[in-house]
Design an enzyme around this catalytic site. Structure first.
Site, mmCIF file in Angstrom:
data_model
loop_
_atom_site.group_PDB
_atom_site.id
_atom_site.type_symbol
_atom_site.label_atom_id
_atom_site.label_comp_id
_atom_site.label_asym_id
_atom_site.label_seq_id
_atom_site.Cartn_x
_atom_site.Cartn_y
_atom_site.Cartn_z
ATOM 1 N N GLU A 144 13.457 5.403 16.269
ATOM 2 C CA GLU A 144 14.597 5.750 16.347
ATOM 3 C C GLU A 144 14.344 7.704 16.764
ATOM 4 O OE1 GLU A 144 16.294 3.575 12.643
ATOM 5 O OE2 GLU A 144 14.041 4.051 14.108
ATOM 6 N N LEU A 203 -15.617 -12.453 6.387
ATOM 7 C CA LEU A 203 -14.099 -12.834 5.732
ATOM 8 C C LEU A 203 -13.814 -11.474 6.421
ATOM 9 C CD1 LEU A 203 -13.517 -13.476 2.548
ATOM 10 C CD2 LEU A 203 -13.210 -15.058 3.819
ATOM 11 N N LEU A 256 -8.077 -22.990 -5.609
ATOM 12 C CA LEU A 256 -7.098 -21.485 -4.895
ATOM 13 C C LEU A 256 -6.139 -21.418 -4.611
ATOM 14 C CD1 LEU A 256 -6.499 -18.833 -5.662
ATOM 15 C CD2 LEU A 256 -7.839 -18.139 -3.824
ATOM 16 N N SER A 302 -19.506 -27.662 7.093
ATOM 17 C CA SER A 302 -17.255 -27.240 7.269
ATOM 18 C C SER A 302 -16.893 -26.576 8.712
ATOM 19 C CB SER A 302 -16.498 -26.405 6.090
ATOM 20 O OG SER A 302 -17.068 -25.273 6.192
ATOM 21 N N CYS A 350 16.986 3.887 8.477
ATOM 22 C CA CYS A 350 17.262 4.217 6.872
ATOM 23 C C CYS A 350 18.386 5.513 6.982
ATOM 24 C CB CYS A 350 15.896 4.861 6.501
ATOM 25 S SG CYS A 350 15.245 6.258 8.167
#
Length: 368
Positions: free
Chosen positions: A55, A207, A303, A171, A78
Site C-alpha cells: 500500500e 541441496l 523422515l 535414483s 495492517c
C-alpha cells in the site's frame, strides 16, 4: 460492471503480490492497485520484510492523486506498528475513498482491526473479492502466523510402479529435466530444505538452487542426523560457508567431529532423546522461532513417514515418471509401519494434476 472491474483490478493486485514470493517471509505477499476514474494510477507490492508494504509503494507512486481514489489490496491493511508503520492509517491519511480487500489477515495483531480503521474513517470497504485465490497465495503465511510453525511441503519423484530408486540405490534421474527445474524453482522460494541423513549418505546432494536467473536464493539446509553422521568430506559440509546449514542431532558424543563441522560453518542443535527417533516436531518449533516459515521436505522415506505419521505435512508435490524399474527391494517414498486398513489411508484434497513433458505432477493438500 463494477463487480467485473473489481475482479479485474484485484487480479492485478494478486499478480503483483506474487512478485514477492519467497522473499517476504515472515510477512505475507501483498499487492496493491490504486484506481481513479476507471484508470490504474499507481501500483505496488511488498518486496521484502522490513521494507515498505504494498500500500505504501502504491500511495507513494500516486501522490496527491490518491485522494478520492479506490485501492485494491490482496490482504487486509495492517493496523499495528511492526517493522513498518500501519498501512491502514496511511490509507486514511491519503484520502482513499474506497478499499477493496481480497481477504482478512489471520494475524491476531491485525485481523479485522485494519478493516475497522478504514470503516471508522468513512472509507467504503468491500471484502472477499477473489478471496479463495488470495488465501491460496498466502498459504505459507497463514499457516505460520497462526501456528508459529513452518508450512511443510513434501516433494518426491517416483516411477510408475512407485519406486524412488532401484534395488541398489540408484535414483538419478527418475524425473525429467523440466521437472527437476520445477523443483529448483520451489527451492528458490521455500525458506528451508529438509532431508534425513540417509539421503545425504546415499546421494551426497548439494541441496542448493540451480537456476540461471538473477534473483536466485539458496534455502537453509536442514539435516536430520540423530548420530551426527554427516561426512566431513560431503558436498554439504564443503559448501556450508556459502549456504547456511543447520543439523539437528540427538546429542553430541563426538566433540572433535562436531567442532570440525562447526568450523566448516555448520550449526548443530541437540534435541536429546533417541537418535534413531529424533524429535523432529521439536526441531520445527525451533525453526518457527527463527522465522523459518516454509520447508521443502525432500526425504528420505523414513523422515517422510515420520512427518506423515505426526501430521506435519501440509502439501505434497508428487512427480510421477513414466518408468518402471521393479524390484521387491527397491524403496518407495514412504517407509514406517504404514496403515493396516485402506480406510485409514491419508486422503489428499484440492488435488491438481499437470504434465511436465512426460512426467505428471500431482499437487495436493493434507488438510492438517
Amino acid at each position: 460492471m463494477k463487480k467485473n472491474d473489481d475482479i479485474h483490478y484485484m487480479q492485478r493486485a494478486l499478480d503483483l503480490a506474487k512478485k514477492g514470493m519467497g522473499r517476504t517471509n515472515p510477512n505475507p505477499m501483498v499487492g496493491a492497485v490504486i484506481v481513479k476514474n476507471g484508470q490504474i494510477i499507481a501500483e505496488g507490492y511488498h518486496k521484502k520484510a522490513g521494507t515498505p508494504h504494498a500500500e505504501i509503494h502504491a500511495l507513494n507512486a500516486a501522490g496527491q492523486d490518491a485522494l478520492f481514489s479506490t485501492i485494491y489490496v490482496s490482504l487486509e491493511p495492517c493496523s499495528h506498528h511492526g517493522r513498518t508503520p500501519p498501512c491502514a492509517d496511511a490509507l486514511v491519511n491519503a484520502g482513499i475513498k474506497r478499499a477493496v480487500i481480497a481477504s482478512l489477515d489471520p494475524n491476531p495483531q491485525v485481523s479485522g482491526r485494519g478493516l475497522k480503521i478504514l470503516q471508522d474513517a468513512g472509507i467504503e470497504t468491500e471484502v472477499g473479492v477473489l478471496e479463495k485465490e488470495a488465501l491460496k497465495l498466502n498459504e505459507v503465511f497463514f499457516k505460520y502466523i497462526t501456528s508459529k510453525r513452518p508450512f511443510i511441503s513434501l516433494k518426491t519423484a517416483v516411477t510408475l510402479d512407485g519406486k524412488i530408486a532401484s534395488w541398489n540405490g540408484d535414483s538419478r534421474w527418475i524425473s525429467n529435466p523440466a521437472s527437476r527445474k520445477y523443483v529448483h524453482n520451489l527451492r528458490n522460494v521455500y525458506d528451508g530444505i529438509m532431508v534425513g541423513i540417509g539421503t545425504v549418505l546415499a546421494d551426497d546432494p548439494m541441496l542448493n538452487t540451480r537456476l540461471d536467473i538473477d534473483d536466485k536464493r539458496d534455502p537453509l539446509r536442514i539435516i536430520i542426523d540423530g548420530d551426527l553422521e554427516l561426512p566431513l568430506e560431503s558436498k554439504i559440509v564443503k559448501s556450508s560457508r556459502e549456504q547456511k546449514t543447520l543439523v539437528f542431532t540427538s546429542r553430541i558424543n563426538n566433540h572433535s567431529k562436531a567442532a570440525q563441522l562447526q568450523d566448516a560453518g555448520i550449526e548443530i542443535i541437540e534435541l536429546g532423546g533417541n537418535p534413531q527417533k529424533l524429535a523432529v516436531k521439536k526441531a520445527l518449533e525451533i525453526l518457527g522461532e527463527r522465522e523459518v516459515c516454509s520447508i521443502l521436505l525432500e526425504g528420505g522415506a523414513e523422515l517422510n513417514a515420520y512427518m506423515i505419521e505426526h501430521k506435519l505435512i501440509n502439501k505434497v508435490y508428487w512427480f510421477i515418471a513414466p518408468k518402471i524399474i521393479g524390484g521387491r527391494n527397491s524403496p518407495s517414498p514412504i517407509a514406517g509401519q504404514g496403515i493396516e486398513l485402506m480406510d485409514n489411508a491419508l486422503c489428499l484434497h484440492n488435488v491438481d494434476m499437470q504434465r511436465i513433458q512426460d512426467d505428471i505432477l500431482i499437487t495436493a493438500y493434507t488438510g492438517w
